[in-house]
Design an enzyme around this catalytic site. Structure first.
Site, PDB file in Angstrom:
ATOM      1  N   ASN A   1       0.864  -1.180   0.000  1.00 20.92           N
ATOM      2  CA  ASN A   1       0.000   0.000   0.000  1.00 20.92           C
ATOM      3  C   ASN A   1       0.902   1.233   0.000  1.00 20.92           C
ATOM      4  O   ASN A   1       1.560   1.518   0.996  1.00 20.92           O
ATOM      5  CB  ASN A   1      -0.889  -0.041   1.261  1.00 20.92           C
ATOM      6  CG  ASN A   1      -1.724   1.210   1.422  1.00 20.92           C
ATOM      7  OD1 ASN A   1      -1.846   2.015   0.499  1.00 20.92           O
ATOM      8  ND2 ASN A   1      -2.305   1.387   2.601  1.00 20.92           N
ATOM      9  N   PHE A   2       0.913   1.945  -1.104  1.00 17.34           N
ATOM     10  CA  PHE A   2       1.798   3.118  -1.217  1.00 17.34           C
ATOM     11  C   PHE A   2       1.308   4.286  -0.359  1.00 17.34           C
ATOM     12  O   PHE A   2       2.063   5.210  -0.113  1.00 17.34           O
ATOM     13  CB  PHE A   2       1.863   3.595  -2.675  1.00 17.34           C
ATOM     14  CG  PHE A   2       2.785   2.814  -3.571  1.00 17.34           C
ATOM     15  CD1 PHE A   2       3.337   1.601  -3.184  1.00 17.34           C
ATOM     16  CD2 PHE A   2       3.114   3.309  -4.833  1.00 17.34           C
ATOM     17  CE1 PHE A   2       4.192   0.897  -4.038  1.00 17.34           C
ATOM     18  CE2 PHE A   2       3.968   2.619  -5.679  1.00 17.34           C
ATOM     19  CZ  PHE A   2       4.501   1.412  -5.291  1.00 17.34           C
ATOM     20  N   LYS A   3       0.026   4.279  -0.001  1.00 14.33           N
ATOM     21  CA  LYS A   3      -0.590   5.437   0.666  1.00 14.33           C
ATOM     22  C   LYS A   3      -0.324   6.680  -0.205  1.00 14.33           C
ATOM     23  O   LYS A   3      -0.425   6.593  -1.425  1.00 14.33           O
ATOM     24  CB  LYS A   3      -0.061   5.597   2.085  1.00 14.33           C
ATOM     25  CG  LYS A   3      -0.082   4.286   2.874  1.00 14.33           C
ATOM     26  CD  LYS A   3       0.170   4.477   4.314  1.00 14.33           C
ATOM     27  CE  LYS A   3       0.299   3.129   4.995  1.00 14.33           C
ATOM     28  NZ  LYS A   3       0.184   3.212   6.429  1.00 14.33           N
TER      29      LYS A   3
ATOM     30  N   HIS B   1      -9.578   1.077   4.941  1.00 13.03           N
ATOM     31  CA  HIS B   1      -8.289   1.270   5.611  1.00 13.03           C
ATOM     32  C   HIS B   1      -8.465   2.209   6.810  1.00 13.03           C
ATOM     33  O   HIS B   1      -9.217   3.185   6.739  1.00 13.03           O
ATOM     34  CB  HIS B   1      -7.257   1.832   4.628  1.00 13.03           C
ATOM     35  CG  HIS B   1      -5.864   1.764   5.176  1.00 13.03           C
ATOM     36  ND1 HIS B   1      -5.375   2.672   6.075  1.00 13.03           N
ATOM     37  CD2 HIS B   1      -4.878   0.851   4.978  1.00 13.03           C
ATOM     38  CE1 HIS B   1      -4.129   2.339   6.392  1.00 13.03           C
ATOM     39  NE2 HIS B   1      -3.806   1.229   5.747  1.00 13.03           N
TER      40      HIS B   1
ATOM     41  N   GLU C   1      -6.684   4.500   7.991  1.00 14.75           N
ATOM     42  CA  GLU C   1      -6.381   5.927   7.769  1.00 14.75           C
ATOM     43  C   GLU C   1      -7.588   6.637   7.160  1.00 14.75           C
ATOM     44  O   GLU C   1      -7.841   7.805   7.453  1.00 14.75           O
ATOM     45  CB  GLU C   1      -5.121   6.061   6.895  1.00 14.75           C
ATOM     46  CG  GLU C   1      -3.879   5.766   7.732  1.00 14.75           C
ATOM     47  CD  GLU C   1      -2.668   5.300   6.954  1.00 14.75           C
ATOM     48  OE1 GLU C   1      -2.677   5.378   5.712  1.00 14.75           O
ATOM     49  OE2 GLU C   1      -1.708   4.838   7.599  1.00 14.75           O
TER      50      GLU C   1
ATOM     51  N   GLU D   1      -5.533  -5.293  10.410  1.00 16.74           N
ATOM     52  CA  GLU D   1      -4.450  -4.337  10.627  1.00 16.74           C
ATOM     53  C   GLU D   1      -4.718  -3.550  11.910  1.00 16.74           C
ATOM     54  O   GLU D   1      -5.444  -2.543  11.885  1.00 16.74           O
ATOM     55  CB  GLU D   1      -4.384  -3.343   9.470  1.00 16.74           C
ATOM     56  CG  GLU D   1      -4.154  -3.964   8.119  1.00 16.74           C
ATOM     57  CD  GLU D   1      -3.573  -2.939   7.157  1.00 16.74           C
ATOM     58  OE1 GLU D   1      -2.451  -3.144   6.711  1.00 16.74           O
ATOM     59  OE2 GLU D   1      -4.243  -1.927   6.893  1.00 16.74           O
TER      60      GLU D   1
ATOM     61  N   GLY E   1       2.404   1.730  10.824  1.00 13.85           N
ATOM     62  CA  GLY E   1       3.364   2.819  10.689  1.00 13.85           C
ATOM     63  C   GLY E   1       4.158   3.120  11.950  1.00 13.85           C
ATOM     64  O   GLY E   1       4.873   4.120  12.008  1.00 13.85           O
TER      65      GLY E   1
ATOM     66  N   SER F   1       3.310  -2.759  10.386  1.00  8.70           N
ATOM     67  CA  SER F   1       4.761  -2.844  10.620  1.00  8.70           C
ATOM     68  C   SER F   1       5.360  -4.187  10.231  1.00  8.70           C
ATOM     69  O   SER F   1       6.242  -4.706  10.916  1.00  8.70           O
ATOM     70  CB  SER F   1       5.087  -2.470  12.072  1.00  8.70           C
ATOM     71  OG  SER F   1       4.740  -1.114  12.301  1.00  8.70           O
TER      72      SER F   1
HETATM   73  C1  PEP Z   1      -0.888  -0.114   6.158  1.00  5.15           C
HETATM   74  O1  PEP Z   1      -1.115   1.068   6.325  1.00  5.15           O
HETATM   75  O2  PEP Z   1      -1.671  -0.815   5.487  1.00  5.15           O
HETATM   76  C2  PEP Z   1       0.306  -0.688   6.763  1.00  5.15           C
HETATM   77  C3  PEP Z   1       0.323  -1.948   6.999  1.00  5.15           C
HETATM   78  O3  PEP Z   1       1.340   0.197   7.062  1.00  5.15           O
HETATM   79  P1  PEP Z   1       2.755  -0.148   7.724  1.00  5.15           P
HETATM   80  O4  PEP Z   1       3.290  -1.379   7.065  1.00  5.15           O
HETATM   81  O5  PEP Z   1       3.602   1.049   7.474  1.00  5.15           O
HETATM   82  O6  PEP Z   1       2.509  -0.382   9.179  1.00  5.15           O
END
Ligand code: PEP
Length: 225
Positions: free
Chosen positions: A6-8, A81, A83, A150, A156, A186
């Site tokens: 996921n590039f966000k 998601h 976010e 998640e 993050g 993470s």
């Molecule tokens: C995400 O936002 O889907 C995610 C898993 O981020 P990160 O790997 O940076 O925790």
């Protein structure tokens, strides 16, 4: 295994193209997915969108709809998601509308769920209750559904959930979810193999550690199978 990036809000069109070109050279039996920002979409069978409004087109400023997504022959989407739920205040009602709309368009839907820290601290029963509330209105029997667990506190932060926490949560989710179950939060080079080895983990959704293509490729190569 499904290994998704996921590039966000990272990468440009140019750097996404370079990323996809390098990834093309990788020989793997795993299912790879890449979710770039809306400005960096490409016609490529591994590419999906991070978001889509539940309409073909229309007066929805700042959004993209089916018409824009279909221009790239994309049929994969991330929905729910944390976010978008937390920062952009997407309600379960809107999320459900998106799910129904893109399900009716036969999209592969990676549907994200995850609890905040205060819920995790109350124990596994509260966690499952919270996750179930995020599944209200969602057809969990949809055959192109992938569920990504998640935990918000692990996203993050550099601190993944423990192997025991992931195992226990996925085992409980498996009691009522038949679809593939991804873990996200993470995931990095140092823990991807161990996480993918957990029973009822069918893959991972990766943010930060996947944005450098060399690292993403190393991570893919760490996973057995
Ligand atoms: C995400 O936002 O889907 C995610 C898993 O981020 P990160 O790997 O940076 O925790």
């Amino acid at each position: 295994m499904i290994i998704a990036s996921n590039f966000k809000m990272n990468h440009t069109r140019k750097s996404t193209q370079q990323f996809l070109n390098q990834l093309k050279e990788v020989k793997t039996n795993h299912t790879i997915r890449v979710f770039p920002p809306a400005t960096a979409l490409f016609e490529n069978e591994i590419v999906g969108v991070q978001n889509g409004y539940p309409a073909i087109n229309g007066s929805f400023t700042g959004e993209i709809g089916l018409e824009q997504i279909k221009e790239f022959n994309i049929d994969k989407i991330l929905i729910g998601h944390s976010e978008r739920r937390n920062l952009l205040k997407e309600s379960q009602e809107l999320i459900t509308k998106k799910f129904e709309f893109y399900k009716n368009e036969n999209f592969e839907i990676t549907y994200c769920i995850g609890e905040p820290l205060e819920i995790r601290q109350k124990g596994i029963d509260e966690v499952i209750k919270f996750l179930k509330a995020q599944l209200v209105g969602i057809d969990i029997n949809y055959d192109k559904l992938i569920v990504a667990y998640e935990p918000v506190w692990a996203i993050g932060t550099g601190i993944s959930a423990t192997i025991q926490e992931i195992e226990e949560t996925h085992n409980k989710l498996r009691e009522f979810i038949k679809s593939s179950l991804l873990y996200g939060g993470s995931v990095k080079l140092e823990n991807i193999a161990e996480i993918c080895d957990i029973e009822n983990v069918d893959g991972v959704l990766i943010g930060t550690a996947s944005w450098q293509v060399e690292n993403f490729i190393k991570m893919i190569n760490q996973v057995k199978g």
